[in-house]
Motif scaffolding. Structure first.
Motif, short mmCIF file in Angstrom:
data_model
loop_
_atom_site.label_atom_id
_atom_site.label_comp_id
_atom_site.label_asym_id
_atom_site.label_seq_id
_atom_site.Cartn_x
_atom_site.Cartn_y
_atom_site.Cartn_z
N ILE A 426 0.93 -1.17 0.05
CA ILE A 426 -0.03 0.00 0.01
C ILE A 426 0.86 1.49 -0.13
O ILE A 426 0.56 2.13 -0.75
CB ILE A 426 -0.95 -0.14 1.00
N GLU A 427 1.85 1.38 0.92
CA GLU A 427 2.93 2.53 0.90
C GLU A 427 3.43 2.67 -0.54
O GLU A 427 3.50 3.69 -1.14
CB GLU A 427 3.87 2.24 1.72
N CYS A 430 0.85 3.98 -3.03
CA CYS A 430 0.31 5.41 -2.83
C CYS A 430 1.60 6.23 -3.22
O CYS A 430 1.44 7.44 -3.87
CB CYS A 430 0.19 5.40 -1.38
N THR A 431 2.84 5.84 -2.94
CA THR A 431 4.08 6.65 -3.55
C THR A 431 4.14 6.80 -5.13
O THR A 431 4.36 7.85 -5.33
CB THR A 431 5.62 5.91 -3.10
N LEU A 439 -2.16 11.60 -6.48
CA LEU A 439 -2.57 11.41 -5.20
C LEU A 439 -1.65 12.38 -4.50
O LEU A 439 -0.43 12.15 -4.22
CB LEU A 439 -2.07 9.98 -4.26
N GLN A 441 0.36 14.95 -2.10
CA GLN A 441 0.84 14.89 -0.79
C GLN A 441 0.25 15.90 0.07
O GLN A 441 0.52 17.04 -0.17
CB GLN A 441 2.16 14.58 -1.03
#
Length: 498
Positions: A426-427, A430-431, A439, A441
């Motif tokens: 997931i990390e 998302c990155t 997405l 930040q």
């Protein structure tokens, strides 16, 4: 409530009739006209007198030095046990890493000097990390127990039972900052969030209201599906975008992936439809290993880049043997340290049984990791050969079935491993989304990991206090050992005897 005879006995010694289990046995301040403190229910002062209500007398006893010493001892004990677990786990892993590093031998004297200097730095860093993680878990345990005891003393254990552990877990969460104010732990926070989600889903399954909604979560092989999903993202990122992975996890994958950076760069370029920029570097790398190959710039599949002049099947077999040797030092501390900490008493009584299980677990888990790594190259080569092309979707498809190797592990560990990998997937995902602009930040929330961790620990500790049946017995035993058995729902002697 007590029988009538018990009530009569209570009345005979002057306990007020307002006391009931429903009020939680708590002491509510009341100031009368003379400035005396008394009971909110019966408006009587001096809770130590025989004319005061029973709940006030109970709190008076709870505030006695003996009771305070018990609560203080629980806080100190929880802090010490939390520190021992944090320092033991982190220190044990660091110790095996240092021992592996010290076994390395360099050919030249200058290389040995550099290696010695690096080893000193590694030892210093390991000591610091061990102390930091010990302080982190020790402070978390101590803070949770302190808040739990304070709220219970002020509001009554029964009255605050539904939300006390939730608030205590939330307040204890920021102790993560003790690992380093500038150290991000996004992967750890997401992993704990996944654990909290699993516990919450188990509560939903057992609930009459949400049971039907959460029924799909009872799928028998859901852990394997999560592992396959995670593997597709993690292994694709390992080949195509390593900067999206946490540094420690990237180092782990580079070690057990078994391929040099120049090889991964070549696979990345052909999968991304980019012109080759390092074919000569790949040829030189294989030449240092005694393999003389000439790579075709017009190749459609990267098999010759991945395993040189070996066949795909031969490469998988040879890679598996090397991967198993690399996996053994990883899982040895995973099974050895818990045996020394959790099963320390049983180790003296039945050492062969416990050590035998640890050896079997080490063998089994090492087999899982080696099959996982070797099957990643096997499936990708298989798809490349079938479709005679290599692109990003093909890499994602080829790494998806790699997660099936989790079936080698015993059932009780599968969900743990799949959630661990899912957190990192997931990390990384998302990155990747943030890098391409899908997405944005947040600039205001710099420590989102602490916020996620605190919310997650609030859920976990609430389940620990109120929904204990959703925990597996071994995890529940560890939590009870650290935090102490949760206080009873009512702390008064009259309530206990009823």
């Amino acid at each position: 409530m007590l029988p009538a005879a018990g009530d009569a006995a209570a009345s005979s010694v002057g306990f007020c009739s307002c006391f009931s289990v429903e009020n939680g046995g708590s002491y509510d301040d009341y100031i009368d006209g003379s400035g005396n403190r008394g009971c909110m229910h019966c408006k009587r002062s001096d809770p130590s007198s025989s004319s005061s209500c029973y709940s006030c007398s109970s709190l008076w006893l709870d505030l006695a030095p003996f009771k305070d010493s018990e609560k203080l001892r629980r806080v100190i004990t929880a802090s010490a046990k939390g520190f021992s677990i944090g320092a033991g786990l982190k220190g044990g892993l660091a110790l095996f890493s240092i021992l592996t590093r010290l076994r390395r031998r360099q050919s030249s004297a200058s290389s040995r000097k550099i290696e010695d200097f690096s080893n000193k730095e590694a030892i210093t860093m390991a000591i610091k990390e061990t102390i930091r993680y010990g302080l982190f878990l020790g402070t978390f345990a101590g803070t949770f127990v302190s808040v739990d005891e304070i709220i219970g003393a002020l509001g009554g254990h029964r009255r605050t039972a539904r939300w006390r552990a939730l608030l205590a877990g939330l307040i204890a969460g920021p102790s993560m900052l003790l690992t380093g104010p500038n150290t991000q732990h996004t992967s750890l926070a997401i992993y704990i969030l996944m654990r909290a989600a699993v516990l919450a889903s188990r509560c939903g399954i057992n609930s009459k209201r949400f049971g039907r909604i959460c029924k799909p979560l009872t799928w028998k092989h859901g852990d394997l599906f999560l592992m396959c999903l995670s593997s597709s993202q993690i292994l694709s990122a390992y080949i195509l975008k390593q900067e999206s992975l946490p540094p420690s996890y990237k180092s782990f994958l580079n070690k057990h992936g078994g391929k040099d950076a120049v090889i991964l760069q070549g696979v990345k370029e052909i999968a991304s439809c980019l012109p080759f920029s390092n074919l000569e570097a790949i040829e030189k790398f294989y030449k240092t290993m005694g393999v003389d190959i000439k790579l075709d710039p017009e190749m459609r599949v990267p098999c010759s880049i991945v395993h040189g002049n070996q066949g795909c099947l031969t490469h998988v077999v040879s890679f598996f043997i090397q991967a198993y040797k690399r996996a053994l030092p990883v899982y040895l501390p995973v099974y050895l340290i818990p045996a020394l900490i959790v099963h320390r008493k049983g180790l003296l009584e039945r050492p062969y049984t416990i050590l035998g299980k640890g050896l079997l677990g080490t063998t089994r888990s090492s087999l899982f990791l080696s099959v996982y790594c070797s099957s990643a190259w096997m499936w990708t080569c298989f798809l490349f050969r079938i479709f005679e092309k290599c692109n990003i979707p093909m890499v994602a498809m080829g790494t998806f079935p790699t997660g099936l190797s989790l079936a080698i592990e015993k059932k009780s560990r599968r969900m743990e491993i799949s959630l661990y990998c899912l957190a990192r997937a997931i990390e990384s995902f998302c990155t990747c989304l943030a890098d391409i602009g899908y997405l944005p930040q947040s600039k205001n929330l710099k420590r989102a990991d602490v916020v996620i961790f605190s919310l997650s620990t609030a859920i976990i500790m609430h389940c620990y206090a109120q929904e204990r049946e959703v925990f597996r017995s071994k995890y529940l035993n560890v939590l009870d050992w650290v935090f102490g058995v949760p206080p009873p729902p009512c702390e008064t002697p009259r309530c206990k005897s009823s």
